[in-house]
Design an enzyme around this catalytic site. Structure first.
Site, PDB file in Angstrom:
ATOM      1  N   LYS A   1       0.835  -1.215   0.000  1.00  0.00           N
ATOM      2  CA  LYS A   1       0.000   0.000   0.000  1.00  0.00           C
ATOM      3  C   LYS A   1       0.862   1.253   0.000  1.00  0.00           C
ATOM      4  O   LYS A   1       0.623   2.175  -0.768  1.00  0.00           O
ATOM      5  CB  LYS A   1      -0.927   0.028   1.242  1.00  0.00           C
ATOM      6  CG  LYS A   1      -1.862  -1.152   1.354  1.00  0.00           C
ATOM      7  CD  LYS A   1      -2.833  -1.009   2.521  1.00  0.00           C
ATOM      8  CE  LYS A   1      -2.180  -1.006   3.888  1.00  0.00           C
ATOM      9  NZ  LYS A   1      -1.533  -2.287   4.287  1.00  0.00           N
TER      10      LYS A   1
ATOM     11  N   ARG B   1      -9.289   0.816   9.450  1.00  0.00           N
ATOM     12  CA  ARG B   1      -8.790  -0.515   9.803  1.00  0.00           C
ATOM     13  C   ARG B   1      -9.894  -1.392  10.391  1.00  0.00           C
ATOM     14  O   ARG B   1      -9.651  -2.542  10.703  1.00  0.00           O
ATOM     15  CB  ARG B   1      -7.728  -0.405  10.889  1.00  0.00           C
ATOM     16  CG  ARG B   1      -6.318  -0.038  10.438  1.00  0.00           C
ATOM     17  CD  ARG B   1      -5.582  -1.213   9.853  1.00  0.00           C
ATOM     18  NE  ARG B   1      -4.231  -1.473  10.256  1.00  0.00           N
ATOM     19  CZ  ARG B   1      -3.144  -0.812   9.880  1.00  0.00           C
ATOM     20  NH1 ARG B   1      -3.207   0.252   9.131  1.00  0.00           N
ATOM     21  NH2 ARG B   1      -1.946  -1.221  10.255  1.00  0.00           N
TER      22      ARG B   1
ATOM     23  N   ARG C   1      12.068  -6.192   5.062  1.00  0.00           N
ATOM     24  CA  ARG C   1      12.051  -4.824   4.528  1.00  0.00           C
ATOM     25  C   ARG C   1      12.731  -3.802   5.436  1.00  0.00           C
ATOM     26  O   ARG C   1      12.803  -3.971   6.648  1.00  0.00           O
ATOM     27  CB  ARG C   1      10.633  -4.391   4.171  1.00  0.00           C
ATOM     28  CG  ARG C   1       9.751  -4.081   5.345  1.00  0.00           C
ATOM     29  CD  ARG C   1       8.340  -3.753   4.876  1.00  0.00           C
ATOM     30  NE  ARG C   1       7.474  -3.469   5.984  1.00  0.00           N
ATOM     31  CZ  ARG C   1       6.188  -3.171   5.887  1.00  0.00           C
ATOM     32  NH1 ARG C   1       5.613  -3.120   4.693  1.00  0.00           N
ATOM     33  NH2 ARG C   1       5.480  -2.918   6.958  1.00  0.00           N
TER      34      ARG C   1
ATOM     35  N   ARG D   1      11.465  -1.164  10.839  1.00  0.00           N
ATOM     36  CA  ARG D   1      10.376  -0.948  11.794  1.00  0.00           C
ATOM     37  C   ARG D   1      10.438  -1.984  12.898  1.00  0.00           C
ATOM     38  O   ARG D   1      10.700  -3.148  12.638  1.00  0.00           O
ATOM     39  CB  ARG D   1       9.026  -1.041  11.070  1.00  0.00           C
ATOM     40  CG  ARG D   1       8.694   0.209  10.300  1.00  0.00           C
ATOM     41  CD  ARG D   1       7.483   0.029   9.446  1.00  0.00           C
ATOM     42  NE  ARG D   1       6.332  -0.554  10.130  1.00  0.00           N
ATOM     43  CZ  ARG D   1       5.120  -0.657   9.587  1.00  0.00           C
ATOM     44  NH1 ARG D   1       4.915  -0.198   8.359  1.00  0.00           N
ATOM     45  NH2 ARG D   1       4.123  -1.194  10.247  1.00  0.00           N
TER      46      ARG D   1
ATOM     47  N   ARG E   1      -0.280  -9.026  13.446  1.00  0.00           N
ATOM     48  CA  ARG E   1      -0.824  -7.989  12.552  1.00  0.00           C
ATOM     49  C   ARG E   1      -1.708  -8.624  11.470  1.00  0.00           C
ATOM     50  O   ARG E   1      -2.737  -8.063  11.084  1.00  0.00           O
ATOM     51  CB  ARG E   1       0.306  -7.169  11.934  1.00  0.00           C
ATOM     52  CG  ARG E   1       0.949  -6.235  12.972  1.00  0.00           C
ATOM     53  CD  ARG E   1       2.333  -5.771  12.571  1.00  0.00           C
ATOM     54  NE  ARG E   1       2.356  -4.980  11.362  1.00  0.00           N
ATOM     55  CZ  ARG E   1       3.447  -4.791  10.619  1.00  0.00           C
ATOM     56  NH1 ARG E   1       4.596  -5.328  10.966  1.00  0.00           N
ATOM     57  NH2 ARG E   1       3.385  -4.042   9.533  1.00  0.00           N
TER      58      ARG E   1
END
Ligand code: AMP
Length: 217
Positions: free
Chosen positions: A14, A89, A128, A162, A173
């Protein structure tokens, strides 16, 4: 005015796609995750409240994010439109957004669902990292900088990961996505706003597909 929601699980791409559409369409990316991480870094009252919740992979209270988004949409740079990334969300947030956009006379143009398998998501998220200076995104296997240790976009040499991008938190998550966020898909389908994009394709192909959808918006 083009007001878009990019919906999809963590790691679906996203943020990557929002940054691209931002450039091509002059829209503003509104990422509640980025806004919350900025507050955590500042150690503001909100940041202090959000930090542990984010590190556990849970959702921060609705009232906090609804407030942040409502204030942000009122800023003048959003007048051509915006791309919501990470908001709403859950159903409470989706309904609050509807009310807010109707009050602000800024209707939604499209909701784009990015579909990616859970197994691929975990692999994407755990590898990532991003440039500390400009935020450009990289991946240990799939998207290395051309010159090791140097950002392709700005030449900086410091990168960051992160805290919630680890295998254990990702599991939580994804569970939260399936339990709380996926139920808003039928909500937007009923409003005839929902479009699906195959997020397993290469990044450029996903962008082309989204841009194609926006032409008809
Ligand atoms: P993201 O960058 O979108 O993956 O968001 C990172 C974390 O920020 C999430 O796991 C949540 O803890 C929090 N967060 C971001 N957006 C929202 C939202 N709309 N509602 C509740 N929590 C959020």
């Amino acid at each position: 005015m083009l007001n878009i929601i990019l919906l999809g699980p963590p790691g679906a791409g996203k943020g990557t796609q929002a940054k691209r559409i931002e450039q091509t369409h002059g829209l503003v990316q509104l990422s509640t995750g980025d806004m919350l991480r900025a507050e955590v870094k500042l150690q503001s009252e909100l940041g202090v409240k959000a930090k542990q919740i984010m590190e556990a992979g849970e959702l921060v209270p609705d009232a906090l994010v609804i407030d942040i988004i409502s204030n942000r949409i009122d800023q003048p740079d959003c007048k051509n439109g915006f791309i919501l990334d990470g908001f709403p969300r859950n159903v409470v947030q989706a309904k609050a957004l509807d009310q807010m956009l109707s009050d602000k006379k800024a209707p939604l143009s499209k909701v784009v669902e990015m579909v990616v398998d859970d197994a691929a998501l975990t692999q994407r998220i755990v590898g990532r990292y991003s440039c500390e200076a400009c935020g450009a995104g990289y991946h240990d296997e799939f998207q290395k900088p051309k010159q090791a240790g140097i950002c392709d976009a700005c030449g900086a040499d410091k990168f960051t990961r992160r805290k919630d991008d680890n295998a254990e938190t990702v599991k939580q998550r994804l569970a939260v996505y399936h339990e709380q966020t996926a139920p808003i898909l039928p909500y937007y389908a009923d409003m005839n706003l929902l479009e699906k994009v195959d997020g397993m394709q290469p990044i450029d192909a996903v962008t082309d597909q989204i841009l194609g959808l926006l032409k008809s918006a």
